[in-house]
Design a protein around this motif. Structure first.
Motif, PDB file in Angstrom:
ATOM      1  N   SER A  53       3.297 -12.528  30.392  1.00 14.66           N
ATOM      2  CA  SER A  53       3.793 -12.442  31.918  1.00 14.66           C
ATOM      3  C   SER A  53       5.229 -13.250  32.075  1.00 14.66           C
ATOM      4  N   LEU A  54       6.163 -12.979  31.214  1.00  9.22           N
ATOM      5  CA  LEU A  54       7.338 -13.804  31.560  1.00  9.22           C
ATOM      6  C   LEU A  54       8.311 -13.223  32.869  1.00  9.22           C
ATOM      7  N   LYS A  55       8.803 -14.337  33.228  1.00 15.13           N
ATOM      8  CA  LYS A  55       9.531 -14.130  34.701  1.00 15.13           C
ATOM      9  C   LYS A  55      11.060 -14.430  34.208  1.00 15.13           C
ATOM     10  N   PRO A  56      11.866 -13.946  35.145  1.00 14.44           N
ATOM     11  CA  PRO A  56      13.311 -14.210  34.934  1.00 14.44           C
ATOM     12  C   PRO A  56      13.788 -15.946  35.136  1.00 14.44           C
ATOM     13  N   GLU A  57      12.700 -16.567  35.787  1.00 12.11           N
ATOM     14  CA  GLU A  57      13.033 -17.774  35.826  1.00 12.11           C
ATOM     15  C   GLU A  57      12.517 -18.520  34.601  1.00 12.11           C
ATOM     16  N   ASP A  58      11.988 -18.077  33.431  1.00  9.55           N
ATOM     17  CA  ASP A  58      11.890 -18.623  32.075  1.00  9.55           C
ATOM     18  C   ASP A  58      12.894 -18.728  31.434  1.00  9.55           C
ATOM     19  N   THR A  59      13.793 -17.733  31.623  1.00  9.56           N
ATOM     20  CA  THR A  59      15.040 -17.724  31.106  1.00  9.56           C
ATOM     21  C   THR A  59      15.729 -19.180  30.603  1.00  9.56           C
ATOM     22  N   ALA A  60      15.803 -19.472  29.439  1.00  9.60           N
ATOM     23  CA  ALA A  60      16.271 -20.695  29.020  1.00  9.60           C
ATOM     24  C   ALA A  60      16.413 -21.009  27.317  1.00  9.60           C
ATOM     25  N   VAL A  61      16.930 -21.738  27.043  1.00 14.85           N
ATOM     26  CA  VAL A  61      16.905 -22.222  25.510  1.00 14.85           C
ATOM     27  C   VAL A  61      15.711 -22.948  25.389  1.00 14.85           C
ATOM     28  N   TYR A  62      14.755 -22.498  24.384  1.00 13.06           N
ATOM     29  CA  TYR A  62      13.720 -23.282  24.176  1.00 13.06           C
ATOM     30  C   TYR A  62      13.696 -24.109  22.701  1.00 13.06           C
ATOM     31  N   TYR A  63      13.449 -25.083  22.880  1.00 11.39           N
ATOM     32  CA  TYR A  63      13.535 -26.308  21.499  1.00 11.39           C
ATOM     33  C   TYR A  63      11.816 -26.595  21.501  1.00 11.39           C
ATOM     34  N   CYS A  64      11.732 -27.007  19.967  1.00 11.14           N
ATOM     35  CA  CYS A  64      10.601 -27.740  19.631  1.00 11.14           C
ATOM     36  C   CYS A  64      11.166 -29.162  19.140  1.00 11.14           C
TER      37      CYS A  64
END
Length: 127
Positions: free
Chosen positions: A85-96
């Motif tokens: 259920s992704l949202k536009p505000e989830d746009t990001a670079v994701y790091y572990c």
């Protein structure tokens, strides 16, 4: 020296799903708690979730709860962040990031606690 490599990012429409992977090599995966962070354009990096060495996960943002699931496969030396259920505000670079800790049921959300970082993977959610 532990190496972390994220994958699975990309462009997805709002409401879609992605599964990010964090593949780890160069050390005993079982000894590290894993924390997921993200950095949206123009914003500071924030913690998303973490998973302990024993497999207990915690989501840090109320807006992510129920949408994001963190888990690990010790046999594959890989941690995952399932995002639904992704949202536009989830746009990001994701790091572990990996934290060598000795407490099986603890994981940290603090950047300063992390011992190793991946390079990040970009997630773009279109509206």
């Amino acid at each position: 020296q532990l190496q972390l490599v994220e994958s699975g990012g990309g462009l997805v429409q709002s409401g879609g799903s992605l599964r990010l992977s964090c593949a780890i090599s160069g050390g005993p995966f079982n000894n590290y708690a894993i924390t997921w962070f993200r950095q949206a354009p123009g914003k500071e990096r924030e913690s998303v979730s973490c998973i302990t060495t024993s497999g207990t996960s915690t989501n840090y943002d109320d807006s992510d709860k129920g949408r994001f699931t963190t888990y690990r496969d010790n046999a594959k030396n890989t941690a995952y962040l399932q995002m639904d259920s992704l949202k536009p505000e989830d746009t990001a670079v994701y790091y572990c990031a990996a934290d060598r800790n000795y407490v099986p049921d603890y994981c940290s959300r603090s950047e300063s606690a992390m011992d190793y970082w991946g390079e990040g993977t970009l997630v773009t959610v279109s509206s």
